[in-house]
Design an enzyme around this catalytic site. Structure first.
Site, PDB file in Angstrom:
ATOM      1  N   LYS A   1      -6.638   5.696   9.947  1.00  0.00           N
ATOM      2  CA  LYS A   1      -7.724   6.622   9.218  1.00  0.00           C
ATOM      3  C   LYS A   1      -8.458   6.872  10.627  1.00  0.00           C
ATOM      4  O   LYS A   1      -9.468   5.881  11.119  1.00  0.00           O
ATOM      5  CB  LYS A   1      -8.244   4.945   8.282  1.00  0.00           C
TER       6      LYS A   1
ATOM      7  N   ARG B   1       0.848  -1.526  -0.048  1.00  0.00           N
ATOM      8  CA  ARG B   1       0.026   0.210  -0.373  1.00  0.00           C
ATOM      9  C   ARG B   1       0.700   0.725   0.126  1.00  0.00           C
ATOM     10  O   ARG B   1       1.668   1.388   1.446  1.00  0.00           O
ATOM     11  CB  ARG B   1      -0.786   0.012   1.033  1.00  0.00           C
TER      12      ARG B   1
ATOM     13  N   SER C   1     -12.944  -3.881   0.431  1.00  0.00           N
ATOM     14  CA  SER C   1     -13.158  -3.359   1.510  1.00  0.00           C
ATOM     15  C   SER C   1     -14.917  -3.190   1.939  1.00  0.00           C
ATOM     16  O   SER C   1     -15.498  -2.001   0.583  1.00  0.00           O
ATOM     17  CB  SER C   1     -12.512  -2.116   1.440  1.00  0.00           C
TER      18      SER C   1
END
Length: 230
Positions: free
Chosen positions: A153, A54, A123
């Site tokens: 997040k 990522r 997701s």
């Protein structure tokens, strides 16, 4: 497109069976290039079974270098290697697959580009409906989270343990939990029905990454969701 030389873990008959265990997601804000590869190697030695690259930067040369090096590392250790969001990068290097979010390329389009053998995850945040839709569209696994508060997040919706229990009973695909997981909280999430535990900081920010990964890996020594190990 690079030729995909998948290890047995990603073969059509066995790939979803290998979608279980510790799932590490790279932290490229603090670790890059050789340091990142070395850190991921430590987690694999500790027991990580899935690695997701990522990186949200626009440094294409670095991203290509890192993704290629991690692909080779994972192939050597028979660990699944997925790319976050970037179907083009996954296709270019022959990754095992991609993980897609709500704003990412449509799952069907990713499947068309990467082929039937690619692993595609989705997701689904805190929504069982999204998970149902993803499975219907051909997702190999779905991810719910954040399960607990997370610095990565902080505004992410919270997924309840009841959601994992529902999904485990209904969906028929492996389920991934993400968001604020620790070694202390991992067992209860695993028991609720999570097949995979996705972590970033809890492993990559640990003083001993291999030991941290091993402690998460140990959570999978007992079955989840009432004994169904899929």
């Amino acid at each position: 497109m690079a030729e995909r030389t998948l290890n047995p873990a990603a073969s059509p008959l066995s790939r979803t069976r290998r979608l279980s265990g510790l799932y590490v997601i790279t932290d490229t804000t603090d670790l890059q290039r050789d340091a990142l590869v070395a850190a991921v190697a430590e987690t694999i030695l500790g027991g990580a079974r899935i690695v997701q690259y990522r990186d949200k930067s626009t440094d294409q040369a670095r991203r290509l270098f890192e993704a290629t090096a991690l692909r080779d590392l994972c192939a050597e250790h028979q660990v699944l290697f997925l790319i976050n969001d970037d179907v083009t990068l996954a296709e270019a290097i022959g990754a095992d697959g991609v993980h897609l979010g709500r704003e990412d390329a449509a799952l069907a389009a990713a499947r068309k580009r990467l082929g039937p053998d690619a692993i595609i995850g989705a997701s689904c945040y805190d929504q069982l409906l999204l998970a149902r839709q993803a499975v219907h569209a051909g997702a190999d696994y779905v991810a719910f989270g954040a399960v607990f508060p997370t610095r990565i997040k902080p505004d992410a919706p919270r997924a309840s343990l009841d959601l994992f229990q529902q999904a485990h009973q209904e969906l028929g695909v492996p389920i991934c939990a993400i968001g604020g997981l620790t070694v202390e909280t991992a067992p209860v999430v695993r028991s609720a029905g999570a097949d995979m535990l996705a972590v970033i900081s809890a492993v990559f920010q640990a003083p001993d990454r291999r030991l941290a990964a091993a402690r998460f890996h140990a959570v999978f020594s007992r079955p989840a969701g009432g004994g169904d190990t899929r």
